[in-house]
Design a protein around this motif. Sequence first.
Motif, PDB file in Angstrom:
ATOM      1  N   SER A 402       0.837  -1.195   0.000  1.00 28.54           N
ATOM      2  CA  SER A 402       0.000   0.000   0.000  1.00 28.54           C
ATOM      3  C   SER A 402       0.874   1.247   0.000  1.00 28.54           C
ATOM      4  O   SER A 402       1.945   1.273   0.597  1.00 28.54           O
ATOM      5  N   ARG A 403       0.397   2.282  -0.687  1.00 27.09           N
ATOM      6  CA  ARG A 403       1.066   3.575  -0.698  1.00 27.09           C
ATOM      7  C   ARG A 403       0.014   4.656  -0.448  1.00 27.09           C
ATOM      8  O   ARG A 403      -1.154   4.498  -0.789  1.00 27.09           O
ATOM      9  N   ALA A 404       0.432   5.761   0.135  1.00 21.14           N
ATOM     10  CA  ALA A 404      -0.524   6.838   0.405  1.00 21.14           C
ATOM     11  C   ALA A 404       0.199   8.164   0.413  1.00 21.14           C
ATOM     12  O   ALA A 404       1.401   8.250   0.697  1.00 21.14           O
ATOM     13  N   VAL A 405      -0.560   9.202   0.127  1.00 28.93           N
ATOM     14  CA  VAL A 405      -0.090  10.564   0.295  1.00 28.93           C
ATOM     15  C   VAL A 405      -1.185  11.308   1.039  1.00 28.93           C
ATOM     16  O   VAL A 405      -2.378  11.038   0.846  1.00 28.93           O
ATOM     17  N   PHE A 406      -0.790  12.223   1.923  1.00 26.23           N
ATOM     18  CA  PHE A 406      -1.818  12.929   2.678  1.00 26.23           C
ATOM     19  C   PHE A 406      -1.365  14.341   3.030  1.00 26.23           C
ATOM     20  O   PHE A 406      -0.167  14.632   3.152  1.00 26.23           O
ATOM     21  N   THR A 407      -2.363  15.210   3.136  1.00 28.88           N
ATOM     22  CA  THR A 407      -2.180  16.588   3.566  1.00 28.88           C
ATOM     23  C   THR A 407      -2.924  16.740   4.893  1.00 28.88           C
ATOM     24  O   THR A 407      -3.437  15.774   5.445  1.00 28.88           O
ATOM     25  N   GLU A 408      -3.002  17.943   5.412  1.00 25.02           N
ATOM     26  CA  GLU A 408      -3.803  18.161   6.610  1.00 25.02           C
ATOM     27  C   GLU A 408      -5.285  17.962   6.308  1.00 25.02           C
ATOM     28  O   GLU A 408      -6.072  17.684   7.212  1.00 25.02           O
ATOM     29  N   ARG A 409      -5.658  18.037   5.044  1.00 26.52           N
ATOM     30  CA  ARG A 409      -7.068  17.990   4.649  1.00 26.52           C
ATOM     31  C   ARG A 409      -7.523  16.618   4.158  1.00 26.52           C
ATOM     32  O   ARG A 409      -8.643  16.190   4.437  1.00 26.52           O
ATOM     33  N   ALA A 410      -6.674  15.896   3.420  1.00 22.87           N
ATOM     34  CA  ALA A 410      -7.131  14.678   2.742  1.00 22.87           C
ATOM     35  C   ALA A 410      -6.043  13.616   2.710  1.00 22.87           C
ATOM     36  O   ALA A 410      -4.849  13.913   2.861  1.00 22.87           O
ATOM     37  N   ARG A 411      -6.479  12.375   2.487  1.00 25.35           N
ATOM     38  CA  ARG A 411      -5.543  11.250   2.366  1.00 25.35           C
ATOM     39  C   ARG A 411      -5.991  10.371   1.208  1.00 25.35           C
ATOM     40  O   ARG A 411      -7.169  10.016   1.097  1.00 25.35           O
ATOM     41  N   LEU A 412      -5.031  10.015   0.327  1.00 27.06           N
ATOM     42  CA  LEU A 412      -5.283   9.126  -0.806  1.00 27.06           C
ATOM     43  C   LEU A 412      -4.469   7.859  -0.619  1.00 27.06           C
ATOM     44  O   LEU A 412      -3.253   7.910  -0.460  1.00 27.06           O
ATOM     45  N   LEU A 413      -5.141   6.692  -0.641  1.00 28.63           N
ATOM     46  CA  LEU A 413      -4.475   5.395  -0.533  1.00 28.63           C
ATOM     47  C   LEU A 413      -4.530   4.686  -1.870  1.00 28.63           C
ATOM     48  O   LEU A 413      -5.551   4.724  -2.569  1.00 28.63           O
ATOM     49  N   TYR A 414      -3.434   4.020  -2.208  1.00 26.65           N
ATOM     50  CA  TYR A 414      -3.319   3.280  -3.467  1.00 26.65           C
ATOM     51  C   TYR A 414      -2.805   1.881  -3.131  1.00 26.65           C
ATOM     52  O   TYR A 414      -1.682   1.725  -2.659  1.00 26.65           O
ATOM     53  N   ALA A 415      -3.660   0.868  -3.320  1.00 26.14           N
ATOM     54  CA  ALA A 415      -3.300  -0.508  -2.978  1.00 26.14           C
ATOM     55  C   ALA A 415      -3.887  -1.467  -4.003  1.00 26.14           C
ATOM     56  O   ALA A 415      -4.758  -2.280  -3.690  1.00 26.14           O
ATOM     57  N   PRO A 416      -3.419  -1.427  -5.251  1.00 31.84           N
ATOM     58  CA  PRO A 416      -4.043  -2.222  -6.325  1.00 31.84           C
ATOM     59  C   PRO A 416      -3.802  -3.724  -6.215  1.00 31.84           C
ATOM     60  O   PRO A 416      -4.493  -4.502  -6.869  1.00 31.84           O
ATOM     61  N   GLN A 417      -2.840  -4.150  -5.401  1.00 25.86           N
ATOM     62  CA  GLN A 417      -2.544  -5.582  -5.318  1.00 25.86           C
ATOM     63  C   GLN A 417      -3.211  -6.254  -4.118  1.00 25.86           C
ATOM     64  O   GLN A 417      -3.103  -7.468  -3.951  1.00 25.86           O
ATOM     65  N   ILE A 418      -3.876  -5.493  -3.273  1.00 32.22           N
ATOM     66  CA  ILE A 418      -4.499  -6.077  -2.090  1.00 32.22           C
ATOM     67  C   ILE A 418      -5.829  -6.705  -2.461  1.00 32.22           C
ATOM     68  O   ILE A 418      -6.788  -6.017  -2.809  1.00 32.22           O
ATOM     69  N   LYS A 419      -5.860  -8.039  -2.434  1.00 29.14           N
ATOM     70  CA  LYS A 419      -7.078  -8.796  -2.719  1.00 29.14           C
ATOM     71  C   LYS A 419      -7.164  -9.944  -1.727  1.00 29.14           C
ATOM     72  O   LYS A 419      -6.155 -10.526  -1.323  1.00 29.14           O
TER      73      LYS A 419
END
Length: 488
Positions: A402-419
Amino acid sequence: MVADDMPKSELGSYGAAGDLTPRLDALARDAVRFDAAHSPSPLCTPARYSLLTGRHAGCAFAPSTRRVRQLSLNGTMRELPELANIEFNVNLPALATKPAHATVAQLLAQHGIPSGLVGKWHLGYPPSTVNSSERTFVQSARMPRQWNAVKPLVLREYKSLQAHVRAAGFAFVERLYVNNLYPEQHVLPAEMLRHNVEWIAEGASKFVESHRGAPYFLYVGWTLPHNPDVGESIDADVRYTPGGMWAVNRSLVRAQRDAIKRRTAGLPDTPRMGHAHYSLALAWLDAGVGLVLDALERNALVAFTADHHSYDKRHCYTHGSQVPLIVRWPEHVPPRAAAVAALASHLDLLPTILDAANVPPSLRALAGGAAVPPLPGASLAPLLLGGQDSLHAHLFCEIGQSRAVFTERARLLYAPQIKPLAKGGSTDTRNNYQAHRHHPAYWRPLQLYDLRADADEQVNLANDSARAPLLAEMRALLRGRMEGDACA
């Protein structure tokens, strides 16, 4: 000082009820407390790699050459490189000879500043010095009656582990817990697999005393509040340690432990994290911190944090990465009642330490002059001194697949292989710390959360057309982090 699996909400200085952490709370009153500090890789080993090298854990892996069909950041299915599986698979001493993996101890040594490490390591270990039959013999030994029979094997293994950690630049390696207190990770009689807070604290105190009056760096890795059960450890023979039988005044240590038990007796409590009485784990940890603080010079720069949160560990959700961070430096940093709200990272601690030691970027090199690549973090000095209100516009998280980027306002997670296993994937929910129960969109490859309206990350906004601009902004930040070379 680094606690093991500890949310900031357990501390009175961060709002916890009761009086379980009086020494840490007193430290916070005399320091600067960070309210949005994060681990870049919320799992024991990669988190500690980042703490000691100032780099993202992904730097410990070669780029993947395998390609799998997965959802791209643009929302289309494509053949993309497999994300490195960042887990417990970092052996730091094997990497530390390379400038890109230089540790804080190695960098400070080039400027005459010695470093020590006591407590939990969990960053790899050498091949065992014992064979399987010897290991079985040691683990089944009855203590203390059979100690003399297994002592040579236990001490041989322990000295090998000490030498391994010294290869990462630490001149003083004592009171060592190489990994978690599990039988497969120590050559030790089963009865001796116990927490021993006072043993760690005494080792820290000895290092401080031997370097008093001159600059030094000390890393203290506590084993609490991680399991095993604290009650079994606090009631065990006080001499039991991973380094053998501790020659100590048993009555004194027993009295200290009994005082902690009396203070927590009768308090409302629920079993947590492998402890029948979690409050006892917090109180014992706090007492150990107090012993180390008592040994330090008043003007010492002290930082207390945890490797990661206990809830959602091994995931890039907010409750996985957020940690306590308390920094005190009486002669330079004025204490602050209100917590600093700005984003901060464990990656900022190494630049802060080098800054405090007057080691500018141009002088950050290993023995022989090999230049160290720029560090991704930034010194916390502007936040500590009140010169500015923010340090990072966003932070990056990577753990597992899993990878993510986040600010004080929002968080985006990217985990295309998690099944899930049932759908042909490789994710076994028995090993994911139950995060799939905490987040309805856990199995979605792309997740966007509004942290101001949804602090617990329950509503995935990735397909909300009204949030398309925010999604595009966060995708661009994440793509930049994943495609950029932060490990040069």
